[in-house]
Write a protein that holds these residues in place. Structure first.
Motif, PDB file in Angstrom:
ATOM      1  N   THR A   1      -3.412   2.788  -1.684  1.00  0.00           N
ATOM      2  CA  THR A   1      -3.715   1.763  -2.683  1.00  0.00           C
ATOM      3  C   THR A   1      -2.483   0.985  -3.097  1.00  0.00           C
ATOM      4  N   THR A   2      -2.713  -0.180  -3.680  1.00  0.00           N
ATOM      5  CA  THR A   2      -1.656  -0.962  -4.321  1.00  0.00           C
ATOM      6  C   THR A   2      -1.595  -0.684  -5.818  1.00  0.00           C
ATOM      7  N   GLU A   3      -2.524   0.118  -6.330  1.00  0.00           N
ATOM      8  CA  GLU A   3      -2.607   0.376  -7.769  1.00  0.00           C
ATOM      9  C   GLU A   3      -1.595   1.439  -8.217  1.00  0.00           C
TER      10      GLU A   3
ATOM     11  N   LEU B   1       0.838  -1.191   0.000  1.00  0.00           N
ATOM     12  CA  LEU B   1       0.000   0.000   0.000  1.00  0.00           C
ATOM     13  C   LEU B   1       0.874   1.242   0.000  1.00  0.00           C
ATOM     14  N   ARG B   2       0.407   2.257  -0.739  1.00  0.00           N
ATOM     15  CA  ARG B   2       1.092   3.532  -0.723  1.00  0.00           C
ATOM     16  C   ARG B   2       0.057   4.653  -0.747  1.00  0.00           C
ATOM     17  N   PRO B   3       0.407   5.841  -0.260  1.00  0.00           N
ATOM     18  CA  PRO B   3      -0.549   6.938  -0.297  1.00  0.00           C
ATOM     19  C   PRO B   3      -0.830   7.358  -1.728  1.00  0.00           C
ATOM     20  N   ALA B   4      -2.090   7.672  -2.005  1.00  0.00           N
ATOM     21  CA  ALA B   4      -2.492   8.097  -3.343  1.00  0.00           C
ATOM     22  C   ALA B   4      -3.045   9.513  -3.339  1.00  0.00           C
ATOM     23  N   ALA B   5      -3.868   9.844  -2.337  1.00  0.00           N
ATOM     24  CA  ALA B   5      -4.503  11.161  -2.333  1.00  0.00           C
ATOM     25  C   ALA B   5      -4.998  11.510  -0.945  1.00  0.00           C
TER      26      ALA B   5
END
Length: 360
Positions: A286-288, A267-271
């Motif tokens: 998300t992982t996306e 997981l990483r920050p997206a927004a």
């Protein structure tokens, strides 16, 4: 404190008469979620503000017939391919396939009868506030090759984080890109537009698009453009910029390329999104690899929820975690091909950092 078990209640019928269920998840934090078996729709997501007043922060419609006839994908699970495929055409291993074009000559969100319009099977998942939806998409469904077995698990933890986790397997090579299409308004439905919300995206590049919303090619740096959301800024301020990309789309309808994860699959920050008026804040993890930001440019206040709250232009903002649009035709983008023996996985978390910490 153990999480309350999810419970189901009826929510009308599909246009062809099949019963639709509504599953309610509750958290000790005061957050609750309502998920429909029709379209896997996140129908309500009620979140307390900093004064403890709870309102739903996602846009909704009153009933299944309205979702079926008029919804712009409000809260839906979108697939088999979220976002656009140019011309509805792609090839896998040299073999061509075609998906019905339902948006300016291109395939959008899996075609006119994508996963957003399907009746999903549902059952409680584990011993907490979670429900698992499942769907079998047969070989040739909307033109996509191979039978695809999909599951989507909504779970709500004690801190009030709502997670959406996808898994999918296939029996022939195919393409897969899945997302949730919630329209967020942290002020709550009926509070007007989101132009005063502050938005920040963890992406240093975005995909410029042609007037028909198909990517022009390689990602472009956001620096020096209205797409620079590396620091929080008001949505309205960004959309007011003189820029042909914004003019063509009527606002944001673009994909940001997220910064790489620490390790594959992490997981990483997206927004981040915040509403100064209510004090509510949202973090998306998300992982996306991508995030489609859409500022509800096509809403015109003709749609309303069950309480009569009309949804105006820019009445919500979508933060759709996904792979990049038109990836099946862009070998330079991260691949969306899934093959037999492989398992597609994706996880997104919607966190509310303004909520007080839940006692241990």
């Amino acid at each position: 404190m153990p999480q309350p078990a999810p419970h189901r209640e009826p929510f009308g019928h599909t246009p062809d008469g099949r019963p639709v269920g509504l599953w309610r998840l509750e958290s000790a934090s005061g957050v609750s979620a309502e998920i429909l078996t029709y379209g896997g729709i996140l129908h309500r997501l009620s979140v307390p503000d900093t004064a403890g007043r709870s309102r739903s922060v996602v846009l909704s419609l009153p009933d299944v017939p309205t979702y079926a006839a008029r919804s712009p994908y409000f809260g839906a699970l979108v697939g088999r391919y979220a976002n656009r495929i140019a011309g509805g055409r792609f090839s896998i291993d040299g073999r061509p396939y075609r998906v019905p074009a339902n948006d300016h000559g291109h395939a959008l969100h899996g075609g006119p009868e994508g996963f957003h319009s399907r009746l999903w099977q549902a059952e409680p998942a584990g011993d907490r506030a979670a429900v698992e939806l499942s769907l079998l998409s047969p070989d040739g469904d909307m033109g996509f090759p191979g039978a695809l077995s999909v599951s989507a698990r909504y779970a709500l933890d004690e801190a009030g984080t709502l997670s959406v986790a996808f898994e999918a397997v296939c029996d022939r090579p195919t393409v897969v890109n899945l997302t949730n299409h919630a329209y967020f308004n942290l002020g709550g439905a009926g509070s007007g537009d989101v132009l005063g919300h502050l938005v920040e995206v963890d992406g240093d590049e975005f995909l410029p698009v042609a007037p028909d919303a198909i990517p022009l090619g390689a990602p472009q740096a956001v620096a020096g453009t209205p797409f620079d959301l590396t620091r929080a800024r008001p949505v309205g301020e960004a959309l007011a910029a003189e820029d042909h990309q914004l003019k063509n789309a009527g606002g944001f309808d673009h994909c940001w390329v997220l910064r790489p994860a620490v390790e594959p699959g992490a997981l990483r920050p997206a927004a981040r999104l915040s509403d100064p008026a209510s004090g509510r804040a949202l973090e998306v993890w998300t992982t996306e690899p991508g995030l489609q930001v859409y500022t509800a440019n096509q809403l015109d206040a003709t749609l309303a929820d069950a309480d009569g709250h009309h949804h105006p232009r820019h009445g919500g903002i979508c933060l759709e975690t996904q792979h990049l649009p038109d990836s099946p035709n862009r070998p330079e983008y991260p691949s969306t091909v899934l093959r037999p023996g492989e398992r597609f996985t994706s996880r997104t978390e919607f966190r509310f950092p303004h909520l007080p910490a839940t006692p241990a």
